[in-house]
Motif scaffolding. Structure first.
Motif, mmCIF file in Angstrom:
data_model
loop_
_atom_site.group_PDB
_atom_site.id
_atom_site.type_symbol
_atom_site.label_atom_id
_atom_site.label_comp_id
_atom_site.label_asym_id
_atom_site.label_seq_id
_atom_site.Cartn_x
_atom_site.Cartn_y
_atom_site.Cartn_z
ATOM 1 N N GLU A 93 0.833 -1.199 0.000
ATOM 2 C CA GLU A 93 0.000 0.000 0.000
ATOM 3 C C GLU A 93 0.876 1.261 0.000
ATOM 4 N N GLY A 94 1.941 1.241 0.782
ATOM 5 C CA GLY A 94 2.867 2.379 0.810
ATOM 6 C C GLY A 94 3.468 2.632 -0.558
ATOM 7 N N LEU A 95 3.866 1.559 -1.240
ATOM 8 C CA LEU A 95 4.459 1.709 -2.571
ATOM 9 C C LEU A 95 3.415 2.220 -3.566
ATOM 10 N N ARG A 96 2.180 1.722 -3.438
ATOM 11 C CA ARG A 96 1.101 2.204 -4.312
ATOM 12 C C ARG A 96 0.922 3.717 -4.155
ATOM 13 N N GLN A 97 0.910 4.170 -2.894
ATOM 14 C CA GLN A 97 0.782 5.617 -2.640
ATOM 15 C C GLN A 97 1.955 6.378 -3.247
ATOM 16 N N THR A 98 3.142 5.823 -3.108
ATOM 17 C CA THR A 98 4.330 6.508 -3.634
ATOM 18 C C THR A 98 4.258 6.607 -5.160
ATOM 19 N N ARG A 99 3.746 5.562 -5.805
ATOM 20 C CA ARG A 99 3.623 5.597 -7.277
ATOM 21 C C ARG A 99 2.556 6.589 -7.731
ATOM 22 N N GLY A 100 1.517 6.743 -6.902
ATOM 23 C CA GLY A 100 0.414 7.635 -7.259
ATOM 24 C C GLY A 100 0.955 9.031 -7.501
ATOM 25 N N GLY A 101 0.444 9.706 -8.513
ATOM 26 C CA GLY A 101 0.915 11.059 -8.784
ATOM 27 C C GLY A 101 1.987 11.112 -9.853
ATOM 28 N N ARG A 102 2.576 9.952 -10.209
ATOM 29 C CA ARG A 102 3.604 9.976 -11.255
ATOM 30 C C ARG A 102 3.015 10.386 -12.611
ATOM 31 N N ARG A 103 1.772 9.949 -12.884
ATOM 32 C CA ARG A 103 1.172 10.256 -14.175
ATOM 33 C C ARG A 103 0.911 11.763 -14.331
ATOM 34 N N GLU A 104 0.338 12.358 -13.263
ATOM 35 C CA GLU A 104 0.085 13.810 -13.298
ATOM 36 C C GLU A 104 1.384 14.592 -13.405
ATOM 37 N N ARG A 105 2.356 14.160 -12.638
ATOM 38 C CA ARG A 105 3.673 14.807 -12.702
ATOM 39 C C ARG A 105 4.212 14.737 -14.130
ATOM 40 N N ALA A 106 4.039 13.583 -14.773
ATOM 41 C CA ALA A 106 4.552 13.411 -16.139
ATOM 42 C C ALA A 106 3.824 14.342 -17.115
ATOM 43 N N MET A 107 2.529 14.530 -16.897
ATOM 44 C CA MET A 107 1.803 15.438 -17.796
ATOM 45 C C MET A 107 2.286 16.875 -17.612
ATOM 46 N N GLU A 108 2.588 17.249 -16.370
ATOM 47 C CA GLU A 108 3.148 18.589 -16.114
ATOM 48 C C GLU A 108 4.536 18.730 -16.734
ATOM 49 N N MET A 109 5.327 17.655 -16.643
ATOM 50 C CA MET A 109 6.663 17.686 -17.265
ATOM 51 C C MET A 109 6.519 17.927 -18.760
ATOM 52 N N SER A 110 5.522 17.239 -19.351
ATOM 53 C CA SER A 110 5.272 17.366 -20.784
ATOM 54 C C SER A 110 4.876 18.807 -21.143
ATOM 55 N N ASP A 111 4.038 19.434 -20.294
ATOM 56 C CA ASP A 111 3.659 20.834 -20.520
ATOM 57 C C ASP A 111 4.890 21.741 -20.500
ATOM 58 N N GLY A 112 5.767 21.494 -19.542
ATOM 59 C CA GLY A 112 6.989 22.293 -19.432
ATOM 60 C C GLY A 112 7.858 22.142 -20.670
#
Ligand code: AMP
Ligand code: MN
Ligand code: MN
Ligand code: MN
Length: 284
Positions: A93-112
């Motif tokens: 569960e901890g690892l799942r939480q840590t992975r969460g947010g990577r997709r949104e972060r990647a979309m922001e990286m793409s915008d940048g």
């Protein structure tokens, strides 16, 4: 049991940001003389069963592994976990939480990146992703090399993906305490990954090691593909000062990136306690 010397306890498969399968990594490690192996995918244990089976097929001993991203004093730090129960629900569960947010972060990286003329980097990076929950900067780096923007991945990181550069998005990962606790309560050992890579002041580094110990951390990587020979000595001394066991791992990601080959680094200095000595009951 014969004494283990060639242990490689840090590498990545397609389950995170490596390019080889757990099976191909196991064959490669064994071919290079590795006796004890651990697959340590970022924030993920999805490859552990395959890695264990492949280790056995190739005559190697195995320790479960993962590499957890944490934030400490404003910087990203990696904590390797070894020898835990990979079915432990709190860890998963901890690892799942840590992975969460990577997709949104990647979309922001793409915008940048789009702002400096690099279009559709999110879609481009996705083509290199093996695990949809684990899109990482490495996948963007591979895309920018493939599309000819840079010659090699290290150039992409330097120009686009590090603090202050157009594709960098600050991210808050797990806490040091949580990562160490997830690993240890699952029966494993927490290990500070490649300490020389961080840009801490001496006081901040002292705080990292002290708090890591206080939370129950027991190991530090001394011989890693991220360290120079001089840094082996610096962190061998730190291991002794803090009473930590020492680990050895290539951090191999891909035959294409200029990374250290599996199982080929110098052996640990003789006067340290190897992590695998303390983890003997956890070796499979
Ligand atoms: P992320 O977890 O998405 O922030 O990506 C971190 C990963 O990027 C690390 O695990 C490395 O594989 C890779 N990485 C970080 N810095 C560099 C660099 N300077 N050159 C090449 N790869 C890097
Ligand atoms: Mn990586
Ligand atoms: Mn790392
Ligand atoms: Mn790594």
């Amino acid at each position: 049991m014969t004494t283990i010397r060639n242990a490689d306890l840090h590498c990545h498969s397609v389950v995170s940001d490596g390019t080889l399968t757990p099976e191909a990594l196991a064959a490669r490690a064994s071919g290079n003389g590795v006796e004890l192996w651990a697959l340590t995918d970022h924030d993920e244990v999805g490859g552990q069963q395959r890695a264990l089976a492949a280790a056995k097929d190739n005559g190697m001993r195995y320790l479960t592994g993962t590499e957890i991203s944490i934030t400490f004093i404003g910087q990203t730090v990696h904590v390797v976990g070894l020898g835990f129960d990979a079915d432990n629900e709190d860890l998963r569960e901890g690892l799942r939480q840590t992975r969460g947010g990577r997709r949104e972060r990647a979309m922001e990286m793409s915008d940048g990146l789009a702002k400096v003329g690099i279009k559709d980097a999110f879609e481009g990076a996705l083509k290199f992703v093996g695990n949809p929950e684990l899109i990482s900067r490495t996948h963007f780096a591979r895309f920018l090399v493939e599309s000819g923007v840079c010659k090699e991945t290290s150039e992409v990181f330097r120009k686009y993906l590090t603090e202050g550069k157009p594709g960098f998005v600050p991210h808050r990962w797990a806490s040091l305490k949580d990562a160490v606790t997830w690993i240890t309560q699952a029966g494993g050992m927490a290990v500070i990954a490649h300490p020389a890579r961080y840009k801490f002041t001496p006081n901040e580094e002292f705080a990292l090691f002290t708090e890591f110990k206080n939370h129950g951390g027991q190991g530090v990587e001394v011989v890693t593909g991220s360290h120079t020979a001089a840094e082996y000595l610096v962190y061998a001394a730190m291991a002794k000062e803090f009473g930590l066991a020492a680990s050895r791992g290539s951090d191999f990601h891909s035959p294409d990136d200029s990374h250290t080959e599996l199982g080929t680094l110098p052996l640990l200095p003789e006067d340290l306690t190897p992590v695998w000595e303390l983890l003997a009951p956890r070796i499979q």
